[in-house]
Design an enzyme around this catalytic site. Structure first.
Site, short mmCIF file in Angstrom:
data_model
loop_
_atom_site.label_atom_id
_atom_site.label_comp_id
_atom_site.label_asym_id
_atom_site.label_seq_id
_atom_site.Cartn_x
_atom_site.Cartn_y
_atom_site.Cartn_z
N LEU A 7 -14.48 43.71 7.39
CA LEU A 7 -14.16 44.26 8.72
C LEU A 7 -14.36 45.77 8.71
CD1 LEU A 7 -10.86 42.27 9.38
CD2 LEU A 7 -13.23 41.60 9.83
N GLY A 10 -13.50 48.94 13.43
CA GLY A 10 -12.35 49.59 14.09
C GLY A 10 -12.71 50.95 14.66
N ARG A 14 -7.62 57.72 13.65
CA ARG A 14 -6.92 58.72 12.84
C ARG A 14 -7.87 59.58 12.00
NH1 ARG A 14 -2.84 54.42 10.39
NH2 ARG A 14 -4.41 53.03 11.27
N GLN A 69 -19.38 43.78 16.74
CA GLN A 69 -18.19 43.56 17.59
C GLN A 69 -18.21 44.72 18.58
OE1 GLN A 69 -14.40 44.42 15.81
NE2 GLN A 69 -13.26 43.10 17.20
N THR A 75 -8.29 42.88 14.48
CA THR A 75 -8.88 42.25 13.29
C THR A 75 -9.13 40.75 13.51
OG1 THR A 75 -6.61 42.08 12.44
CG2 THR A 75 -7.95 43.87 11.58
N ARG A 330 -35.39 73.26 -9.73
CA ARG A 330 -35.40 72.37 -8.57
C ARG A 330 -36.81 71.86 -8.26
NH1 ARG A 330 -36.99 75.13 -3.63
NH2 ARG A 330 -37.59 77.25 -4.17
N SER A 402 -43.26 92.20 -18.80
CA SER A 402 -42.15 92.33 -17.85
C SER A 402 -42.66 92.77 -16.49
CB SER A 402 -41.17 93.39 -18.36
OG SER A 402 -40.58 92.94 -19.54
C1 UD1 Z 1 -4.41 45.98 8.87
C2 UD1 Z 1 -3.46 44.79 8.89
C3 UD1 Z 1 -2.18 45.17 8.15
C4 UD1 Z 1 -2.53 45.58 6.73
C5 UD1 Z 1 -3.57 46.71 6.74
C6 UD1 Z 1 -4.08 46.96 5.34
C7 UD1 Z 1 -3.90 43.60 10.96
C8 UD1 Z 1 -3.44 43.34 12.33
N1 UD1 Z 1 -3.15 44.42 10.24
O1 UD1 Z 1 -3.76 47.04 9.57
O2 UD1 Z 1 -1.30 44.07 8.10
O3 UD1 Z 1 -1.37 46.02 6.06
O4 UD1 Z 1 -4.72 46.33 7.52
O5 UD1 Z 1 -4.95 48.06 5.34
O6 UD1 Z 1 -4.89 43.03 10.55
N2 UD1 Z 1 -11.31 46.29 12.45
C9 UD1 Z 1 -12.39 45.67 13.06
N3 UD1 Z 1 -12.29 45.36 14.38
C10 UD1 Z 1 -11.18 45.61 15.12
C11 UD1 Z 1 -10.08 46.23 14.48
C12 UD1 Z 1 -10.17 46.55 13.13
O7 UD1 Z 1 -13.42 45.42 12.45
O8 UD1 Z 1 -11.18 45.28 16.30
C13 UD1 Z 1 -11.42 46.65 11.03
C14 UD1 Z 1 -11.23 48.13 10.76
O9 UD1 Z 1 -12.47 48.81 10.82
C15 UD1 Z 1 -10.63 48.15 9.36
C16 UD1 Z 1 -9.90 46.81 9.28
O10 UD1 Z 1 -10.40 46.00 10.32
O11 UD1 Z 1 -11.60 48.18 8.35
C17 UD1 Z 1 -8.40 46.98 9.44
O12 UD1 Z 1 -8.16 47.59 10.70
P1 UD1 Z 1 -7.11 48.77 10.88
O13 UD1 Z 1 -7.10 49.14 12.29
O14 UD1 Z 1 -7.31 49.79 9.84
O15 UD1 Z 1 -5.77 47.93 10.61
P2 UD1 Z 1 -4.45 48.46 10.00
O16 UD1 Z 1 -3.63 49.02 11.09
O17 UD1 Z 1 -4.71 49.29 8.81
MG MG Z 2 -6.39 50.32 8.08
#
Ligand code: UD1
Ligand code: MG
Length: 445
Positions: A7, A10, A14, A69, A75, A330, A402
């Site tokens: 995944l 996201g 942050r 996506q 997630t 280089r 030189s």
């Molecule tokens: C998520 C978990 C949390 C866990 C944590 C560990 C969920 C709801 N929560 O939270 O329980 O402790 O990871 O790091 O799963 N992503 C997508 N598509 C989306 C949303 C997220 O691909 O629509 C990906 C993000 O890019 C990331 C991963 O999923 O790589 C986790 O998403 P993030 O938003 O970081 O979740 P956390 O709040 O960290």
């Molecule tokens: Mg995360």
């Protein structure tokens, strides 16, 4: 069939970044590269990355297939989209990991796959880790020893926030069970997202078997959400890389100020002094002394080479060469054995045969220099005529005085000599002695 979904779609809010989060680098590789490398090392070949539109354009660079996506609705939604794009395998297994966990190791994936097992008695194996509080990881809620559900920090009660067992975000599912559960997710939570973690509650209620796999070191599952965590992960990864090379026989005087990348080759008994960076597949032979204050990138060094306070990019260096302090090598420079490059010397796109010396204050660009030739202090190859770069060819056993300027294109033959402050504008035959501006032959002795 075992397939992995990573995944990475996201929003990375942050991180406050224009670059997709998983393409931010630690130790010279994108975060996502580390996750993919660990999955491959665990023997998983079929890997799919869920991407956002920005990442989708660049995912090919990592040699893996992206599934888009378009909108990050959580997630759970990301996994729904991925599964729609994967052909159904009724007896398949799906490993899910996050792309922002660069410190994860292949062993953890192997352990997870082993815990899921092949007998289809287990619906889900998931990685958990004990972590210091407070933390914004999801909490693992257990009833007795059984995992009951995962609650996100934002949705948790005060009591649940006190739980110090976290959901790492790494899961291995029975594919058929995952496909059934994923369709019933709802977004009735604080973030209005479809949480993959809600499948845990669904499976537990149905009495499915859920096996927690505890990661001994919570750093291994550190998810990078902002640049503070990015720096933290970098220093941890660097420590690991340094330790690996030290165990293989390299002395690293100060690992805290030695900056390494994966896929470097460092020979035994090489010593690395502080403030040194080695990058881009650099290879260093045995018994070299590198640093302090050295930077090597795509550099290939033979054995017993010394490099002090110097920079070497895209170049090849033979055995027993000494470089620096304060030299810059280089642009595909090739230095054969026993070359000596001293302070304030720049060498670019040049071939220096064995035993050449350029000890002080010189620019050697686009040149070929024969064996044992000595380049006097302050020598410049004037390689640029305002339009193009021209070559300087110097034979073997030549003595360049030189402050000589060699106005390229120009050739100086074997055994020739130029006097101090010569401006060489015409070819010098072998054995000739020239001096002056423009340089002219000196009377024969
Ligand atoms: C998520 C978990 C949390 C866990 C944590 C560990 C969920 C709801 N929560 O939270 O329980 O402790 O990871 O790091 O799963 N992503 C997508 N598509 C989306 C949303 C997220 O691909 O629509 C990906 C993000 O890019 C990331 C991963 O999923 O790589 C986790 O998403 P993030 O938003 O970081 O979740 P956390 O709040 O960290
Ligand atoms: Mg995360």
């Amino acid at each position: 069939m075992l397939r992995a979904i990573v995944l990475a779609a996201g929003k990375s809010t942050r991180m406050k970044t224009a670059l997709p989060k998983v393409l931010h680098e630690i130790c010279g590789r994108p975060l996502l590269w580390y996750v993919l490398t660990a999955l491959r090392a665990a023997g998983i070949k079929d890997i799919y990355v869920v991407t956002n539109p920005q990442l989708h354009e660049r995912i090919g660079e990592l040699g893996v297939e992206g599934i888009l996506q378009a909108e990050p609705l959580g997630t759970g939604h990301a996994v729904q989209i991925a599964l729609k794009n994967l052909p159904i395998d009724k007896s398949g297994q799906i490993l899910i990991a996050c792309g922002d966990m660069p410190l994860v190791q292949a062993e953890l994936f192997r352990g997870l796959i082993a815990s899921l097992g092949a007998d289809r008695k287990t619906a889900l194996a998931l990685v958990t880790a004990r972590m210091p509080l407070p933390s914004d990881f999801g909490r693992v809620v257990r009833r007795g020893t059984h995992v009951q559900r995962i609650v996100e920090a934002r949705d948790a009660t005060v009591d649940e926030l006190a739980i110090d067992e976290m959901n790492a975000g790494i899961y291995a599912f029975d594919e058929t069970i995952l496909r059934q559960a994923i369709g019933s997710l709802r977004d009735d939570n604080a973030q209005r997202e479809y949480y993959l973690t809600d499948t845990v509650d669904m499976l537990a209620r149905k009495g499915e078997r859920i096996v927690p796999v505890i990661s001994g070191d919570h750093l291994h599952v550190l998810g990078i959400n902002d640049r503070v965590e990015l720096a933290h992960a970098r220093s941890e990864m660097n420590r690991r890389l340094c330790e690996q090379h030290m165990r293989d026989g390299v002395t690293i005087v100060d690992p805290n100020t030695t900056y390494l990348e994966p896929e470097l080759t460092l020979g035994r008994d090489t010593v690395i002094y502080p403030n040194t960076t080695l990058a881009r597949l650099s290879r260093v032979g045995e018994s070299c002394v590198i640093g302090p204050n050295a930077r090597l990138s795509a550099a290939e060094l033979g054995a017993r080479v010394t490099v002090q306070n110097s920079v070497i990019f895209d170049s090849t260096i033979g055995d027993e060469v000494s470089i620096g302090p304060f030299a810059h090598i280089r642009g595909n420079a090739r230095l054969e054995a026993d070359v000596h490059i001293g302070n304030f010397v720049e060498v670019k796109n040049s071939h220096l045969a064995a035993g050449v010396k350029a000890s002080h204050l010189s620019y050697i660009g686009d040149a070929t220099i024969g064996e044992r030739t000595n380049i006097g202090a302050g020598t410049i190859t004037c390689n640029f005529d305002g339009q193009k770069k021209n070559r300087t060819t110097i034979g073997k056993d030549v003595s360049i005085g030189s402050n000589t300027s060699l106005v390229a294109p120009v050739t100086v033959g074997d055994g020739a000599l130029t006097g101090a402050s010569s401006v060489v504008t015409k070819d010098v035959p072998a054995g000739e002695r020239v001096a002056g501006n423009p340089a002219r032959p000196l009377p024969k002795k």
